[in-house]
Design an enzyme around this catalytic site. Structure first.
Site, PDB file in Angstrom:
ATOM      1  N   ARG A 119      58.622  35.288  49.559  1.00 11.73           N
ATOM      2  CA  ARG A 119      58.623  36.468  48.665  1.00 11.73           C
ATOM      3  C   ARG A 119      57.570  36.393  47.563  1.00 11.73           C
ATOM      4  NH1 ARG A 119      64.056  35.510  49.199  1.00 11.73           N
ATOM      5  NH2 ARG A 119      65.009  36.816  50.786  1.00 11.73           N
ATOM      6  N   LYS A 141      44.468  44.506  46.212  1.00 13.44           N
ATOM      7  CA  LYS A 141      44.840  45.110  47.504  1.00 13.44           C
ATOM      8  C   LYS A 141      44.690  44.049  48.588  1.00 13.44           C
ATOM      9  CE  LYS A 141      43.675  49.954  46.767  1.00 13.44           C
ATOM     10  NZ  LYS A 141      42.810  51.074  47.206  1.00 13.44           N
ATOM     11  N   GLU A 183      28.523  48.737  48.098  1.00 19.00           N
ATOM     12  CA  GLU A 183      29.624  48.852  47.128  1.00 19.00           C
ATOM     13  C   GLU A 183      29.089  48.752  45.691  1.00 19.00           C
ATOM     14  OE1 GLU A 183      32.593  49.766  48.053  1.00 19.00           O
ATOM     15  OE2 GLU A 183      32.878  49.073  50.125  1.00 19.00           O
ATOM     16  N   LYS A 225      35.236  47.738  38.167  1.00 21.54           N
ATOM     17  CA  LYS A 225      36.470  47.658  38.950  1.00 21.54           C
ATOM     18  C   LYS A 225      37.629  47.168  38.077  1.00 21.54           C
ATOM     19  CE  LYS A 225      38.724  46.859  43.169  1.00 21.54           C
ATOM     20  NZ  LYS A 225      38.694  46.636  44.583  1.00 21.54           N
ATOM     21  N   GLU A 235      46.891  52.766  42.213  1.00 23.97           N
ATOM     22  CA  GLU A 235      46.156  53.935  42.718  1.00 23.97           C
ATOM     23  C   GLU A 235      46.986  55.217  42.678  1.00 23.97           C
ATOM     24  OE1 GLU A 235      43.366  53.117  45.919  1.00 23.97           O
ATOM     25  OE2 GLU A 235      43.567  55.185  46.596  1.00 23.97           O
ATOM     26  N   ARG A 239      41.991  55.160  40.302  1.00 23.27           N
ATOM     27  CA  ARG A 239      41.522  54.118  41.227  1.00 23.27           C
ATOM     28  C   ARG A 239      40.949  54.722  42.513  1.00 23.27           C
ATOM     29  NH1 ARG A 239      44.090  48.153  42.657  1.00 23.27           N
ATOM     30  NH2 ARG A 239      42.491  47.637  44.191  1.00 23.27           N
ATOM     31  N   ASN A 243      36.928  54.984  46.081  1.00 25.95           N
ATOM     32  CA  ASN A 243      36.753  55.299  47.495  1.00 25.95           C
ATOM     33  C   ASN A 243      35.612  56.281  47.732  1.00 25.95           C
ATOM     34  OD1 ASN A 243      38.884  53.662  48.455  1.00 25.95           O
ATOM     35  ND2 ASN A 243      40.347  55.164  47.714  1.00 25.95           N
ATOM     36  N   HIS A 246      34.114  56.628  51.160  1.00 27.34           N
ATOM     37  CA  HIS A 246      34.977  55.912  52.102  1.00 27.34           C
ATOM     38  C   HIS A 246      35.658  56.847  53.112  1.00 27.34           C
ATOM     39  CE1 HIS A 246      34.163  52.578  49.500  1.00 27.34           C
ATOM     40  NE2 HIS A 246      34.968  51.769  50.142  1.00 27.34           N
ATOM     41  N   HIS A 263      31.455  47.748  57.310  1.00 22.50           N
ATOM     42  CA  HIS A 263      32.132  48.647  56.374  1.00 22.50           C
ATOM     43  C   HIS A 263      31.137  49.204  55.336  1.00 22.50           C
ATOM     44  CE1 HIS A 263      35.314  50.121  53.745  1.00 22.50           C
ATOM     45  NE2 HIS A 263      34.793  49.428  52.742  1.00 22.50           N
TER      46      HIS A 263
HETATM   47  P1  NAD Z   1      33.977  39.516  56.305  1.00 22.07           P
HETATM   48  O1  NAD Z   1      35.048  38.890  55.565  1.00 22.07           O
HETATM   49  O2  NAD Z   1      34.195  39.787  57.757  1.00 22.07           O
HETATM   50  O3  NAD Z   1      32.652  38.621  56.158  1.00 22.07           O
HETATM   51  C1  NAD Z   1      31.481  39.037  56.816  1.00 22.07           C
HETATM   52  C2  NAD Z   1      30.865  37.909  57.637  1.00 22.07           C
HETATM   53  O4  NAD Z   1      30.192  37.018  56.756  1.00 22.07           O
HETATM   54  C3  NAD Z   1      31.871  37.078  58.399  1.00 22.07           C
HETATM   55  O5  NAD Z   1      31.319  36.717  59.636  1.00 22.07           O
HETATM   56  C4  NAD Z   1      32.034  35.840  57.514  1.00 22.07           C
HETATM   57  O6  NAD Z   1      32.441  34.701  58.215  1.00 22.07           O
HETATM   58  C5  NAD Z   1      30.634  35.686  57.006  1.00 22.07           C
HETATM   59  N1  NAD Z   1      30.516  34.996  55.733  1.00 22.07           N
HETATM   60  C6  NAD Z   1      31.300  35.114  54.656  1.00 22.07           C
HETATM   61  N2  NAD Z   1      30.782  34.446  53.621  1.00 22.07           N
HETATM   62  C7  NAD Z   1      29.663  33.861  54.080  1.00 22.07           C
HETATM   63  C8  NAD Z   1      28.692  33.042  53.465  1.00 22.07           C
HETATM   64  N3  NAD Z   1      28.750  32.733  52.175  1.00 22.07           N
HETATM   65  N4  NAD Z   1      27.673  32.594  54.230  1.00 22.07           N
HETATM   66  C9  NAD Z   1      27.581  32.935  55.539  1.00 22.07           C
HETATM   67  N5  NAD Z   1      28.461  33.730  56.157  1.00 22.07           N
HETATM   68  C10 NAD Z   1      29.488  34.193  55.427  1.00 22.07           C
HETATM   69  O7  NAD Z   1      33.517  40.903  55.668  1.00 22.07           O
HETATM   70  P2  NAD Z   1      33.467  41.452  54.165  1.00 22.07           P
HETATM   71  O8  NAD Z   1      32.426  42.493  54.173  1.00 22.07           O
HETATM   72  O9  NAD Z   1      33.420  40.384  53.167  1.00 22.07           O
HETATM   73  O10 NAD Z   1      34.890  42.141  54.007  1.00 22.07           O
HETATM   74  C11 NAD Z   1      35.287  43.219  54.820  1.00 22.07           C
HETATM   75  C12 NAD Z   1      36.775  43.310  54.773  1.00 22.07           C
HETATM   76  O11 NAD Z   1      37.187  43.527  53.432  1.00 22.07           O
HETATM   77  C13 NAD Z   1      37.364  44.437  55.587  1.00 22.07           C
HETATM   78  O12 NAD Z   1      38.471  43.951  56.315  1.00 22.07           O
HETATM   79  C14 NAD Z   1      37.828  45.430  54.552  1.00 22.07           C
HETATM   80  O13 NAD Z   1      38.945  46.184  54.969  1.00 22.07           O
HETATM   81  C15 NAD Z   1      38.168  44.541  53.411  1.00 22.07           C
HETATM   82  N6  NAD Z   1      38.093  45.189  52.093  1.00 22.07           N
HETATM   83  C16 NAD Z   1      39.158  45.047  51.272  1.00 22.07           C
HETATM   84  C17 NAD Z   1      39.119  45.601  50.010  1.00 22.07           C
HETATM   85  C18 NAD Z   1      40.268  45.396  49.074  1.00 22.07           C
HETATM   86  O14 NAD Z   1      40.286  46.008  48.001  1.00 22.07           O
HETATM   87  N7  NAD Z   1      41.200  44.532  49.412  1.00 22.07           N
HETATM   88  C19 NAD Z   1      37.995  46.314  49.582  1.00 22.07           C
HETATM   89  C20 NAD Z   1      36.909  46.424  50.445  1.00 22.07           C
HETATM   90  C21 NAD Z   1      36.966  45.852  51.709  1.00 22.07           C
HETATM   91  N1  GLY Z   2      38.361  49.047  47.433  1.00 20.62           N
HETATM   92  C1  GLY Z   2      39.036  50.068  46.721  1.00 20.62           C
HETATM   93  C2  GLY Z   2      40.088  49.563  45.810  1.00 20.62           C
HETATM   94  O1  GLY Z   2      40.239  48.386  45.599  1.00 20.62           O
HETATM   95  O2  GLY Z   2      40.805  50.348  45.274  1.00 20.62           O
END
Ligand code: NAD
Ligand code: GLY
Length: 362
Positions: A119, A141, A183, A225, A235, A239, A243, A246, A263
């Site tokens: 939990r 998130k 972003e 942010k 949100e 917030r 997006n 998006h 993305h």
């Molecule tokens: P990711 O986590 O898939 O990383 C991208 C690639 O880079 C992967 O292959 C990873 O292994 C590699 N990588 C990471 N760090 C590295 C480094 N320092 N050196 C070499 N390679 C490296 O992608 P991302 O763009 O970081 O994140 C995308 C994800 O984030 C999506 O699932 C999306 O839904 C989520 N997201 C969440 C929020 C939130 O608020 N929680 C906001 C935006 C995106």
């Molecule tokens: N990535 C959008 C949010 O965190 O609200």
């Protein structure tokens, strides 16, 4: 090193931003118990895992590791379960800490595991992509994908601390760096014209990986942010401005299949569509639209997407989480540097903005 705080009362937490940061100094005060589970992936395992294992072991922590396969396609319930397996097999208790070492995929999954294991246990974010440093590691998130929708299962779980180390971006593929810059540009377009001018001055050095300038971009992005999250953690209003681009981008990603476009790439073209619609509505000028496209292009990001049938595009847009009572809401630019969330727009103008930014040559 620079420090920011996300002001959430007794859940207030710091974001450390710098180069060659020392985890044993910076993280130690935020690890409440002895047990730390590092969640990472096979790519980061080769690059940075040992550094963190050594630092935490030197702090006399009981360190365990859960290494997941690398990729968005593993952000699902089966692989989330591997984190629970690792926590249970290591005999971890309610005062343990889950530390995410990776990009947004790892951060979202580890955070959701931390929100739900017994939990809720402690959570630390060590984001290693630019996208995760400026967006996903801050704000709480977390979640996983469902076969019927991206990020559909999740929870809000704020970390104890975020540590963003620019030196770790050196190994990031250029395409991933550009995806993170989408972003960064988003924060400028939605709320900071002066930041847009700064990005216009420094974009070439940012694309080239200048660590000092990247740290400044991360700081300025996280400051936006952090302020927005502190005002509207769950949100209910403001917030949703985060997006920008998006809703259109989500349609592009969904139609093309996740993994085809990153993305950040989809968000980049989505922001062009949002700006195009804002221009058609008379909110921003043609010069503002051209300026938006130019900064996105200079970040080596796409300003148009392959042709997608309009009915499919609109159908994907209607599955967006911003749909309320069946009504689509869009984040548009009232002015350059000032976004609004609105349900008042002309659907024909929206269709025209989508079609105008598709190309057959991709
Ligand atoms: P990711 O986590 O898939 O990383 C991208 C690639 O880079 C992967 O292959 C990873 O292994 C590699 N990588 C990471 N760090 C590295 C480094 N320092 N050196 C070499 N390679 C490296 O992608 P991302 O763009 O970081 O994140 C995308 C994800 O984030 C999506 O699932 C999306 O839904 C989520 N997201 C969440 C929020 C939130 O608020 N929680 C906001 C935006 C995106
Ligand atoms: N990535 C959008 C949010 O965190 O609200």
């Amino acid at each position: 090193m620079q420090t920011l705080h996300v002001e959430l009362g007794d859940r207030r937490y710091p974001i450390f931003i710098g180069s060659q940061l020392q985890p044993h100094n910076l993280l130690a005060p935020y690890i409440k118990g002895r047990q730390v589970m590092i969640v990472t992936n096979t790519t980061l395992e080769q690059l940075y895992l040992q550094h963190y294992v050594d630092a935490l072991t030197a702090l006399d922590k009981q360190v365990a590791v859960c290494v997941l396969p690398d990729g968005e396609k593993y952000k699902n319930i089966e692989h989330l379960n591997l984190i629970f397996d690792a926590l249970l097999q290591a005999g971890f208790n309610r005062d343990c800490t889950v530390l995410a070492l990776g990009g947004g995929v790892i951060g979202d999954m580890a955070g959701f595991a931390a929100a739900s294991f017994q939990r809720g246990v402690y959570f630390i974010q060590v984001p290693t992509t630019l996208l995760s440093q400026v967006d996903s590691s801050v704000g709480g998130k977390t979640g996983i994908n469902h076969p019927l929708g991206k990020n559909m299962i999740g929870a809000f779980k704020q970390p104890e601390v975020v540590m963003a180390d620019m030196s770790q971006l050196k190994s990031l593929p250029p395409r991933e760096l550009s995806a993170g810059l989408a972003e960064v540009i988003k924060y400028a377009l939605l709320g900071d014209l002066e930041f847009l001018a700064w990005l216009e001055t420094h974009m070439d050095e940012l694309v080239a990986g200048n660590e000092t300038l990247l740290a400044e971009a991360v700081y300025r992005s996280c400051a936006h942010k952090a302020r927005i999250v502190a005002n509207d953690e769950k949100e209910q209003g403001e917030r949703a401005l985060l997006n920008l681009g998006h809703t259109f981008g989500h349609a592009i990603e969904s139609y093309l299949g996740y993994g085809e476009w990153l993305h950040g790439e989809a968000v980049a073209t989505g922001m062009v569509m949002a700006a195009d619609l804002s221009q058609r509505m008379g909110w921003i000028s043609k010069a503002d639209l051209a300026r938006t496209k130019k900064i996105i292009q200079r970040a080596r990001l796409p300003i148009s997407c392959p042709q997608i049938p309009l009915d499919a595009f609109l159908s994907y847009m209607s599955h967006d989480k911003k749909v309320l009572n069946g009504q689509l809401r869009l984040v548009l630019l009232q002015r350059l540097g000032q976004a609004v969330i609105t349900k008042t727009f002309d659907v024909d103008q929206m269709k025209a903005a989508i079609l105008a930014n598709q190309t057959v040559n991709q």
